[in-house]
Write a protein that holds these residues in place. Structure first.
Motif, mmCIF file in Angstrom:
data_model
loop_
_atom_site.group_PDB
_atom_site.id
_atom_site.type_symbol
_atom_site.label_atom_id
_atom_site.label_comp_id
_atom_site.label_asym_id
_atom_site.label_seq_id
_atom_site.Cartn_x
_atom_site.Cartn_y
_atom_site.Cartn_z
ATOM 1 N N TYR A 153 0.835 -1.188 0.000
ATOM 2 C CA TYR A 153 0.000 0.000 0.000
ATOM 3 C C TYR A 153 0.870 1.239 0.000
ATOM 4 O O TYR A 153 1.842 1.348 0.720
ATOM 5 C CB TYR A 153 -0.919 0.020 1.231
ATOM 6 C CG TYR A 153 -1.540 1.362 1.466
ATOM 7 C CD1 TYR A 153 -2.507 1.839 0.585
ATOM 8 C CD2 TYR A 153 -1.139 2.167 2.506
ATOM 9 C CE1 TYR A 153 -3.064 3.081 0.767
ATOM 10 C CE2 TYR A 153 -1.693 3.413 2.692
ATOM 11 C CZ TYR A 153 -2.660 3.862 1.825
ATOM 12 O OH TYR A 153 -3.204 5.093 2.000
ATOM 13 N N GLY A 154 0.476 2.172 -0.814
ATOM 14 C CA GLY A 154 1.120 3.479 -0.813
ATOM 15 C C GLY A 154 0.043 4.539 -0.804
ATOM 16 O O GLY A 154 -1.085 4.300 -1.218
ATOM 17 N N SER A 155 0.373 5.718 -0.311
ATOM 18 C CA SER A 155 -0.630 6.775 -0.262
ATOM 19 C C SER A 155 -1.093 7.159 -1.656
ATOM 20 O O SER A 155 -2.180 7.691 -1.842
ATOM 21 C CB SER A 155 -0.073 7.999 0.473
ATOM 22 O OG SER A 155 1.033 8.527 -0.233
ATOM 23 N N LEU A 156 -0.298 6.835 -2.664
ATOM 24 C CA LEU A 156 -0.682 7.133 -4.035
ATOM 25 C C LEU A 156 -1.898 6.317 -4.459
ATOM 26 O O LEU A 156 -2.710 6.777 -5.260
ATOM 27 C CB LEU A 156 0.497 6.881 -4.978
ATOM 28 C CG LEU A 156 0.312 7.282 -6.433
ATOM 29 C CD1 LEU A 156 -0.018 8.766 -6.557
ATOM 30 C CD2 LEU A 156 1.556 6.953 -7.233
ATOM 31 N N ASP A 157 -2.091 5.115 -3.903
ATOM 32 C CA ASP A 157 -3.249 4.281 -4.241
ATOM 33 C C ASP A 157 -4.554 5.053 -4.040
ATOM 34 O O ASP A 157 -5.423 5.044 -4.896
ATOM 35 C CB ASP A 157 -3.299 3.015 -3.388
ATOM 36 C CG ASP A 157 -2.308 1.956 -3.827
ATOM 37 O OD1 ASP A 157 -1.646 2.139 -4.857
ATOM 38 O OD2 ASP A 157 -2.203 0.942 -3.120
ATOM 39 N N GLU A 158 -4.701 5.715 -2.908
ATOM 40 C CA GLU A 158 -5.928 6.456 -2.619
ATOM 41 C C GLU A 158 -6.095 7.635 -3.560
ATOM 42 O O GLU A 158 -7.202 7.908 -4.017
ATOM 43 C CB GLU A 158 -5.949 6.933 -1.171
ATOM 44 C CG GLU A 158 -6.295 5.835 -0.204
ATOM 45 C CD GLU A 158 -6.470 6.338 1.218
ATOM 46 O OE1 GLU A 158 -6.677 7.549 1.431
ATOM 47 O OE2 GLU A 158 -6.405 5.495 2.124
ATOM 48 N N ARG A 159 -5.032 8.324 -3.870
ATOM 49 C CA ARG A 159 -5.123 9.486 -4.774
ATOM 50 C C ARG A 159 -5.484 9.029 -6.181
ATOM 51 O O ARG A 159 -6.284 9.672 -6.858
ATOM 52 C CB ARG A 159 -3.827 10.278 -4.760
ATOM 53 C CG ARG A 159 -3.598 10.955 -3.411
ATOM 54 C CD ARG A 159 -2.415 11.859 -3.458
ATOM 55 N NE ARG A 159 -1.243 11.132 -3.939
ATOM 56 C CZ ARG A 159 -0.058 11.167 -3.386
ATOM 57 N NH1 ARG A 159 0.162 11.899 -2.337
ATOM 58 N NH2 ARG A 159 0.937 10.472 -3.888
ATOM 59 N N VAL A 160 -4.906 7.917 -6.641
ATOM 60 C CA VAL A 160 -5.236 7.382 -7.964
ATOM 61 C C VAL A 160 -6.701 6.940 -7.976
ATOM 62 O O VAL A 160 -7.458 7.292 -8.884
ATOM 63 C CB VAL A 160 -4.302 6.205 -8.337
ATOM 64 C CG1 VAL A 160 -4.832 5.432 -9.537
ATOM 65 C CG2 VAL A 160 -2.898 6.717 -8.610
ATOM 66 N N PHE A 161 -7.119 6.192 -6.961
ATOM 67 C CA PHE A 161 -8.496 5.714 -6.873
ATOM 68 C C PHE A 161 -9.480 6.880 -6.913
ATOM 69 O O PHE A 161 -10.502 6.832 -7.598
ATOM 70 C CB PHE A 161 -8.664 4.881 -5.606
ATOM 71 C CG PHE A 161 -10.014 4.243 -5.461
ATOM 72 C CD1 PHE A 161 -10.455 3.307 -6.373
ATOM 73 C CD2 PHE A 161 -10.836 4.565 -4.403
ATOM 74 C CE1 PHE A 161 -11.702 2.695 -6.236
ATOM 75 C CE2 PHE A 161 -12.071 3.969 -4.261
ATOM 76 C CZ PHE A 161 -12.506 3.040 -5.176
ATOM 77 N N HIS A 162 -9.164 7.943 -6.199
ATOM 78 C CA HIS A 162 -10.030 9.128 -6.163
ATOM 79 C C HIS A 162 -10.235 9.712 -7.558
ATOM 80 O O HIS A 162 -11.330 10.164 -7.894
ATOM 81 C CB HIS A 162 -9.422 10.178 -5.223
ATOM 82 C CG HIS A 162 -10.212 11.434 -5.156
ATOM 83 N ND1 HIS A 162 -11.406 11.515 -4.490
ATOM 84 C CD2 HIS A 162 -9.982 12.656 -5.686
ATOM 85 C CE1 HIS A 162 -11.888 12.742 -4.606
ATOM 86 N NE2 HIS A 162 -11.042 13.454 -5.323
ATOM 87 N N GLN A 163 -9.206 9.679 -8.390
ATOM 88 C CA GLN A 163 -9.278 10.267 -9.731
ATOM 89 C C GLN A 163 -9.982 9.366 -10.748
ATOM 90 O O GLN A 163 -10.275 9.798 -11.853
ATOM 91 C CB GLN A 163 -7.872 10.601 -10.247
ATOM 92 C CG GLN A 163 -7.105 11.568 -9.383
ATOM 93 C CD GLN A 163 -7.789 12.914 -9.220
ATOM 94 O OE1 GLN A 163 -8.652 13.301 -9.990
ATOM 95 N NE2 GLN A 163 -7.404 13.648 -8.195
ATOM 96 N N LEU A 164 -10.256 8.129 -10.398
ATOM 97 C CA LEU A 164 -10.869 7.182 -11.326
ATOM 98 C C LEU A 164 -12.388 7.117 -11.166
ATOM 99 O O LEU A 164 -13.014 6.091 -11.424
ATOM 100 C CB LEU A 164 -10.255 5.788 -11.147
ATOM 101 C CG LEU A 164 -8.778 5.699 -11.500
ATOM 102 C CD1 LEU A 164 -8.243 4.305 -11.169
ATOM 103 C CD2 LEU A 164 -8.532 6.035 -12.970
ATOM 104 N N LYS A 165 -12.985 8.208 -10.790
ATOM 105 C CA LYS A 165 -14.439 8.272 -10.615
ATOM 106 C C LYS A 165 -15.139 7.942 -11.932
ATOM 107 O O LYS A 165 -14.900 8.577 -12.946
ATOM 108 C CB LYS A 165 -14.833 9.672 -10.157
ATOM 109 C CG LYS A 165 -16.315 9.856 -9.977
ATOM 110 C CD LYS A 165 -16.645 11.266 -9.539
ATOM 111 C CE LYS A 165 -18.143 11.439 -9.382
ATOM 112 N NZ LYS A 165 -18.471 12.807 -8.952
ATOM 113 N N PRO A 166 -16.033 6.944 -11.912
ATOM 114 C CA PRO A 166 -16.739 6.572 -13.145
ATOM 115 C C PRO A 166 -17.964 7.465 -13.382
ATOM 116 O O PRO A 166 -18.423 8.171 -12.486
ATOM 117 C CB PRO A 166 -17.177 5.131 -12.874
ATOM 118 C CG PRO A 166 -17.346 5.081 -11.398
ATOM 119 C CD PRO A 166 -16.307 6.018 -10.826
ATOM 120 N N HIS A 167 -18.514 7.376 -14.569
ATOM 121 C CA HIS A 167 -19.751 8.073 -14.919
ATOM 122 C C HIS A 167 -20.888 7.499 -14.081
ATOM 123 O O HIS A 167 -20.852 6.333 -13.680
ATOM 124 C CB HIS A 167 -20.033 7.890 -16.415
ATOM 125 C CG HIS A 167 -21.119 8.773 -16.926
ATOM 126 N ND1 HIS A 167 -22.445 8.440 -16.825
ATOM 127 C CD2 HIS A 167 -21.068 9.990 -17.532
ATOM 128 C CE1 HIS A 167 -23.181 9.404 -17.356
ATOM 129 N NE2 HIS A 167 -22.367 10.362 -17.794
#
Length: 88
Positions: A55-69
């Motif tokens: 786990y890295g803190s980047l995982d959460e930031r990447v996940f946040h940006q992958l918001k679907p329609h």
């Protein structure tokens, strides 16, 4: 040169199902934002996969940006190492 996740943003006519593997390799959350998954209104299923347990803190930031329609009917998340699931 490795492809970047932001290149998905250029594929505006995708429909059906999209599976993204190896998300742990995304090294910039802004690249994930550039994928523009929220703008892909004809995709009904997203499958987001991280393939390691580190786990890295980047995982959460990447996940946040992958918001679907909002039209997405099914969201599959595998191997995500973040400490919280976002509700977008």
């Amino acid at each position: 040169m490795d492809p970047k996740i932001k290149e998905l943003g250029e594929l505006k006519c995708l429909e059906g199902k999209l599976r993204i593997w190896m998300l742990q390799k995304v090294d910039d959350a802004q690249d994930a934002l550039g994928a523009n998954l929220e703008g892909m209104r004809d995709l009904k299923k997203f499958d987001l996969r991280w393939s390691d347990d580190a786990y890295g803190s980047l995982d959460e930031r990447v996940f946040h940006q992958l918001k679907p329609h909002v039209n997405v009917c099914c969201l599959v998340i595998v191997g995500y190492g973040g400490s919280r699931i976002l509700t977008w």
